[in-house]
Design a protein around this motif. Sequence first.
Motif, mmCIF file in Angstrom:
data_model
loop_
_atom_site.group_PDB
_atom_site.id
_atom_site.type_symbol
_atom_site.label_atom_id
_atom_site.label_comp_id
_atom_site.label_asym_id
_atom_site.label_seq_id
_atom_site.Cartn_x
_atom_site.Cartn_y
_atom_site.Cartn_z
ATOM 1 N N SER A 312 -31.579 -16.424 17.039
ATOM 2 C CA SER A 312 -30.275 -16.826 16.504
ATOM 3 C C SER A 312 -30.193 -16.548 15.011
ATOM 4 O O SER A 312 -29.180 -16.046 14.507
ATOM 5 C CB SER A 312 -30.041 -18.315 16.770
ATOM 6 O OG SER A 312 -29.965 -18.582 18.155
ATOM 7 N N ALA A 313 -31.277 -16.865 14.304
ATOM 8 C CA ALA A 313 -31.322 -16.577 12.871
ATOM 9 C C ALA A 313 -31.318 -15.068 12.625
ATOM 10 O O ALA A 313 -30.711 -14.582 11.672
ATOM 11 C CB ALA A 313 -32.559 -17.208 12.247
ATOM 12 N N VAL A 314 -31.986 -14.302 13.495
ATOM 13 C CA VAL A 314 -31.990 -12.845 13.369
ATOM 14 C C VAL A 314 -30.578 -12.288 13.518
ATOM 15 O O VAL A 314 -30.149 -11.417 12.749
ATOM 16 C CB VAL A 314 -32.933 -12.212 14.421
ATOM 17 C CG1 VAL A 314 -32.664 -10.725 14.566
ATOM 18 C CG2 VAL A 314 -34.385 -12.446 14.046
ATOM 19 N N VAL A 315 -29.848 -12.793 14.512
ATOM 20 C CA VAL A 315 -28.479 -12.326 14.723
ATOM 21 C C VAL A 315 -27.629 -12.598 13.494
ATOM 22 O O VAL A 315 -26.887 -11.720 13.019
ATOM 23 C CB VAL A 315 -27.852 -13.011 15.958
ATOM 24 C CG1 VAL A 315 -26.356 -12.746 16.023
ATOM 25 C CG2 VAL A 315 -28.529 -12.520 17.226
ATOM 26 N N PHE A 316 -27.736 -13.800 12.971
ATOM 27 C CA PHE A 316 -26.899 -14.140 11.827
ATOM 28 C C PHE A 316 -27.330 -13.377 10.587
ATOM 29 O O PHE A 316 -26.497 -12.904 9.805
ATOM 30 C CB PHE A 316 -26.939 -15.641 11.558
ATOM 31 C CG PHE A 316 -25.803 -16.107 10.710
ATOM 32 C CD1 PHE A 316 -24.587 -16.457 11.287
ATOM 33 C CD2 PHE A 316 -25.912 -16.149 9.331
ATOM 34 C CE1 PHE A 316 -23.519 -16.853 10.503
ATOM 35 C CE2 PHE A 316 -24.848 -16.543 8.547
ATOM 36 C CZ PHE A 316 -23.642 -16.907 9.134
ATOM 37 N N ALA A 317 -28.644 -13.243 10.396
ATOM 38 C CA ALA A 317 -29.131 -12.494 9.238
ATOM 39 C C ALA A 317 -28.701 -11.032 9.330
ATOM 40 O O ALA A 317 -28.242 -10.435 8.346
ATOM 41 C CB ALA A 317 -30.654 -12.590 9.159
ATOM 42 N N GLY A 318 -28.842 -10.455 10.519
ATOM 43 C CA GLY A 318 -28.399 -9.078 10.704
ATOM 44 C C GLY A 318 -26.907 -8.935 10.485
ATOM 45 O O GLY A 318 -26.437 -7.942 9.920
#
Length: 823
Positions: A312-318
């Motif tokens: 989830s953090a990866v999606v938002f960071a990306g």
Amino acid sequence: MAQLLFKVGRWSYRRRYVVIALWLVVLVGLGGAAITLQKGFNDKFAIPGTPSQDAAELLIKNFPDQKNPLDNAGVNIIFAAPPGHTLSEPKYVQAMDDVIAYLDQHLPDIGDRTRFGNPVTYNPVFQEGIIKQEVDSGLPEDTARRDAQNLSLLSEDGRIGYTTLSLNVPSPTDVTDEHRQAIKDALEIGRTAGLTVEGGGAAFGDPLEIRTTSEMIGLAVAFIVLIFTFGSVIAAGLPLVTAVLGIGIGSVSIVLATRFVFLNNTTPVLAVMLGLAVGIDYALFILARYRTEYKRTSREDAAGLAVGTAGSAVVFAGLTVIIALLALSIVRIPFLTYMGLAAAFTVFVAVCVALTLVPALLGVMGKFAFGLKIPGLAGSKPVHIDEVSDQPRARRSKGRAWVMFVHRYPALVLSVVIVALGLLTMPALRLELALPNDSTSSLSSTQRKSADLITEGFGDGRNSLMLAVVDAAGVDPKAPALEPMVRAQRDIAKQKGEAFDENKAATTAAFTYVAERFATNADVKHAQLVGVNPTGTAAQLMITPYAGPNDPMTTKLLHSLRASQAEVESATGVTIGITGLTPIQRDVTQKLSDALPLYLSIVVGLAFVLLLLIFRSILVPLVAGIGFLLSVGAAFGVTVLFWQEGLWGLVETPGPLISFMPIFLIGVTFGLAMDYQVFLVSRMREHFTHHRGLATPGSRFNAVDESVIEGYTLGSRVVTSAALIMIAVFVAFIDQPLPFIKIFGFALGAGVLFDAFFIRMALVPASMFLMGHSTWWLPRWLDRILPTLDIEGAALEEEWEHKRAAADEEAERKVAQLAARSN
């Protein structure tokens, strides 16, 4: 979203071979299409709607046989005799004849030959032709001789001369290796005879060379960092595999896109640089979370939980990186928009690969995912951390030790960071920008040497010629400004008994009037008429400045000439445009500089809104935004110090930075800065919300301080590893031959260094300690209207804990029932 990603991660783990096969099919399919359909890259930096581009269109309209200055494939050959000698000495004249003859015989597609010849023997013929042409057109002989002298192919002392030609190809990008080799061979003929012979011009630029060593160095350093992070050779290799696949798909997609749009040749290199860095980092975050989760549940569910939480953090960071890159389109600069789109697509692929291919590879490796352990390195044995007290422990992590130091001296840490980065930002005030040309090439290159020889022999302005196009179709014959010259022509016609054409006289007068007005500018060395179209309704004026192409005075002159242009147009009714390679490049640079404040305000405002939604706090986004400005300012500062001003002599050719580097650096650094903010602070927020804003019983810290300490302890190691990997990847690209890639790799490495270690690891926790309970404050009215974004996966964790607790209770109940039956 966390629940959806949990299902994606678990499905990818189960259908591991299907996922791997699908990604390979995508790579092979796009690769085949790219090879078949691609059209190659284009080096043009034109921006539609700029004054110089409009002038180029005016030139083509009135002189259909001429090209846009950006498409002119010109070549300059510069000769210099040894000190104390002149080019007119017989052996040097013969050497230059041999060079010209070789070019004539072996260089295909020579087009314009107006100034092509031995500068010693051809220059008198060339100058006499100019004088005759201008005198026949009615100009005074003195004026004609001054014009001819300004275009001389031989310096006053006779030591330096040059010849020019243009290749009959559509644009400089169509120049072949055969063309370049013929020119290089010709240069060697002159050098063998004892002359200094150098080549330059748009058609003699070095072809794009991409070295794979940068990627190899970046991957090697990343592998070492990952080994220290996980203590496992296999685990260290998994993020590299996924990152390479991601940049492979991104790269072939960009090559395929050349079928439909013009892309600059730096586009794929930038995309690879960024895609490789974020691809490794995103896989690292998911893999690190998986290592935590599989110790308490099945590997399949651990993969789902890792993708649901860290994913989830990866999606938002990306998403933040992608939005920052897409926002480049706001400034309406086509080549910059395409660069942003290409890099954004590569980041999107990196996110998708991390969410699906990482759990698939974990499924393939099974219990061997963290195999081939290296004794003594982190990850080779568990480290137990007490999250609720500060009691002595056998081994305290470096991250916890650092955050405890910051907790003890927050004001000192905050002050040191602000002062240090503030001082490093100061050189950015001296930032100079330019686009690539012979004058900015490497000092060791023949292109730079040719530009320096022209400057030595003919002055700086010979490298920054401007072309004014005068369209007199709408000239006003009654214009008071033209009346004296029109009257003089009427009197001459009357004396000769010839018919008088008032419109033709006004047109001729307008050409002369424009030249005289431009020549009166203090920064103009000379302005002269160099061509009239067959219908006599338009003319070309060559303007020779005193300053070189990268001198700020040239930009000042361009603005001044355009102010005069508006006055002349109003006074005479003609239409004027100023173009040429130098004006086009200065216009592009100016447009990019003007767009910089707007873009900076957009990304900082975007950062505030996004972080407000994520962390539901007013002050956390504010600190993050200030920190970003400090880190990007320091990155600009050190880049100016080393690459523009040549600090310590470490850079061979210091000079102005490429024009689009600042705006692109801001976009990429913003995205990466938000990555680290999300990954680190989300751990703090996760602890704070998990404990419902209360300190753990027995803890000597308040709830905010405890959340910062524990969140930092859990997240700092992975963020540190990710930052080191990014820095290594970016710095490795300094090895590339393209100057922009060198500088951009350095600047991005510096930006990540300052942001990750100075801002996220020091300023952010220090400010949160100082803000205390205000850290997570949000007005109630705002809290009610903001949507809830659970990027930490707290709801998923809570749901999973309930399911596990229910499963444990059910297991205990069944055991109790069996025990009761047995009794």
